[in-house]
Design an enzyme around this catalytic site. Structure first.
Site, short mmCIF file in Angstrom:
data_model
loop_
_atom_site.label_atom_id
_atom_site.label_comp_id
_atom_site.label_asym_id
_atom_site.label_seq_id
_atom_site.Cartn_x
_atom_site.Cartn_y
_atom_site.Cartn_z
N ASP A 56 -26.65 115.81 96.66
CA ASP A 56 -26.14 116.39 97.89
C ASP A 56 -25.21 117.52 97.50
OD1 ASP A 56 -24.75 117.00 100.26
OD2 ASP A 56 -25.03 114.96 101.01
N ASN A 83 -32.65 126.13 95.34
CA ASN A 83 -33.45 126.42 96.54
C ASN A 83 -32.79 125.96 97.84
OD1 ASN A 83 -36.08 126.62 98.25
ND2 ASN A 83 -35.46 124.47 98.35
N TYR A 150 -24.86 133.29 107.16
CA TYR A 150 -25.99 133.22 106.23
C TYR A 150 -26.03 134.49 105.36
CZ TYR A 150 -30.91 132.56 104.78
OH TYR A 150 -32.09 132.39 104.07
N LYS A 154 -25.64 134.65 101.31
CA LYS A 154 -26.74 135.08 100.42
C LYS A 154 -26.36 136.35 99.66
CE LYS A 154 -29.85 131.83 101.28
NZ LYS A 154 -30.26 130.85 100.26
P1 NAP Z 1 -35.64 124.24 105.10
O1 NAP Z 1 -37.02 123.89 105.43
O2 NAP Z 1 -34.60 124.24 106.17
O3 NAP Z 1 -35.17 123.32 103.89
C1 NAP Z 1 -33.85 123.37 103.42
C2 NAP Z 1 -33.70 122.39 102.29
O4 NAP Z 1 -32.32 122.45 101.84
C3 NAP Z 1 -33.97 120.94 102.72
O5 NAP Z 1 -34.58 120.26 101.66
C4 NAP Z 1 -32.57 120.41 102.95
O6 NAP Z 1 -32.43 119.01 102.82
C5 NAP Z 1 -31.82 121.11 101.83
N1 NAP Z 1 -30.38 121.06 102.05
C6 NAP Z 1 -29.69 121.53 103.10
N2 NAP Z 1 -28.39 121.21 102.99
C7 NAP Z 1 -28.27 120.47 101.84
C8 NAP Z 1 -27.19 119.82 101.18
N3 NAP Z 1 -25.96 119.82 101.67
N4 NAP Z 1 -27.44 119.18 100.01
C9 NAP Z 1 -28.68 119.15 99.49
N5 NAP Z 1 -29.75 119.73 100.08
C10 NAP Z 1 -29.54 120.38 101.25
O7 NAP Z 1 -35.52 125.71 104.48
P2 NAP Z 1 -36.56 126.59 103.65
O8 NAP Z 1 -37.09 127.60 104.57
O9 NAP Z 1 -37.47 125.76 102.84
O10 NAP Z 1 -35.51 127.35 102.72
C11 NAP Z 1 -35.41 127.15 101.32
C12 NAP Z 1 -34.61 128.31 100.75
O11 NAP Z 1 -35.28 129.55 101.04
C13 NAP Z 1 -33.21 128.44 101.37
O12 NAP Z 1 -32.28 128.78 100.37
C14 NAP Z 1 -33.38 129.59 102.35
O13 NAP Z 1 -32.17 130.26 102.60
C15 NAP Z 1 -34.38 130.46 101.63
N6 NAP Z 1 -35.12 131.38 102.52
C16 NAP Z 1 -35.94 130.89 103.49
C17 NAP Z 1 -36.63 131.80 104.30
C18 NAP Z 1 -37.58 131.34 105.38
O14 NAP Z 1 -38.13 132.21 106.10
N7 NAP Z 1 -37.83 130.06 105.55
C19 NAP Z 1 -36.47 133.17 104.11
C20 NAP Z 1 -35.61 133.63 103.10
C21 NAP Z 1 -34.96 132.71 102.30
P3 NAP Z 1 -32.42 118.04 104.13
O15 NAP Z 1 -33.87 117.88 104.54
O16 NAP Z 1 -31.80 116.79 103.63
O17 NAP Z 1 -31.62 118.75 105.19
#
Ligand code: NAP
Length: 226
Positions: A56, A83, A150, A154
């Site tokens: 966590d 990630n 955010y 970032k």
């Molecule tokens: P997501 O589906 O919301 O998944 C986020 C992940 O982070 C989940 O596994 C979540 O775990 C975990 N997380 C959140 N808070 C946490 C904590 N306190 N400790 C440990 N784990 C935690 O997001 P995603 O789209 O896959 O994003 C992954 C990465 O890509 C992020 O860094 C995001 O900023 C970046 N990103 C995403 C996009 C996009 O369009 N999706 C675009 C640019 C960058 P839980 O399930 O337990 O909450």
């Protein structure tokens, strides 16, 4: 066989990154999630080659201690993919200071804490890859167009990537990656990219050859502006 630790492995881009790393056949993935249940479920999705670990990131100092304990249990960690992340909506100076603090804690300070915990071992062993999953929404070059907390977190993650690269040295490569706009819980159903497409650049950076770059920001395997 090298070992990769991927945070936020239970869904979205992290799950896709872990699957792609395991599919390479010569990597073991420590699939990190917040709870025993979600880490276990992640490993069942990823398949053989993945091991569940609970991590966590809400308290970066505790996460650093925990990641060192994970390394003591499972052996050297050669690849770190930061990630996991959160996106708190809202733009401008009305954003609650607590939301900014939470975003900086999880998106910036926790990655920094894991780098502090695991980077020196990589450097000592003469090989390491660190990927910070960032976003063009935190890019100055693109006008910091994302939600304020955010975008700031970032941008700071990008800054830390560049700032620690030279200290880690040429054998430990650290880069930031923008996965593009991806269909996940964070990206929403309208996003044009699949998690697998979003995972491509982070996986490429996680497995760079010895003559690969360090201290850069990449999208679609191309350098993009900070
Ligand atoms: P997501 O589906 O919301 O998944 C986020 C992940 O982070 C989940 O596994 C979540 O775990 C975990 N997380 C959140 N808070 C946490 C904590 N306190 N400790 C440990 N784990 C935690 O997001 P995603 O789209 O896959 O994003 C992954 C990465 O890509 C992020 O860094 C995001 O900023 C970046 N990103 C995403 C996009 C996009 O369009 N999706 C675009 C640019 C960058 P839980 O399930 O337990 O909450």
């Amino acid at each position: 066989m090298k070992t990769a630790l991927v945070t936020g492995c239970n869904r979205g881009i992290g799950l896709a990154i872990a699957k792609k790393l395991v599919a390479k056949g010569n990597l073991r993935v420590l699939a990190a999630a917040r709870t025993t249940d979600t880490a276990g479920a992640a490993v069942r999705h990823i398949g053989p080659g993945a091991l569940p670990v609970v991590l966590d990131l809400s308290d970066p100092e505790e996460a650093a201690v925990r990641s060192a304990a994970i390394e003591a249990t499972h052996g050297d960690i050669d690849i770190l993919v930061n990630n996991a992340g959160i996106l708190v909506p809202g733009r401008g100076s009305d954003v609650a200071i607590g939301d900014l603090a939470r975003s900086l804690t999880i998106n910036t300070m926790a990655p920094f804490a894991l780098i502090q915990a695991l980077g020196p071992g990589m450097k000592r062993r003469g090989w390491g890859r660190i990927v910070n999953v960032s976003s063009s929404l935190g890019s100055f070059a693109e006008g910091l167009a994302g939600p304020t907390a955010y975008a700031i977190s970032k941008a700071a993650l990008n800054a830390l990537t560049l700032s620690v690269a030279s200290a880690l040295g040429p054998t430990v490569k650290i880069n930031a990656a923008c996965p593009g706009w991806v269909r996940t819980r964070m990206g929403g159903p309208e996003a044009p990219r699949s998690p697998e497409e979003g995972a491509d650049t982070p996986v490429w950076l996680a497995t760079l050859p010895d003559d690969g770059p360090t201290g850069g920001f990449y999208k679609d395997r191309q350098v993009v502006g900070w």
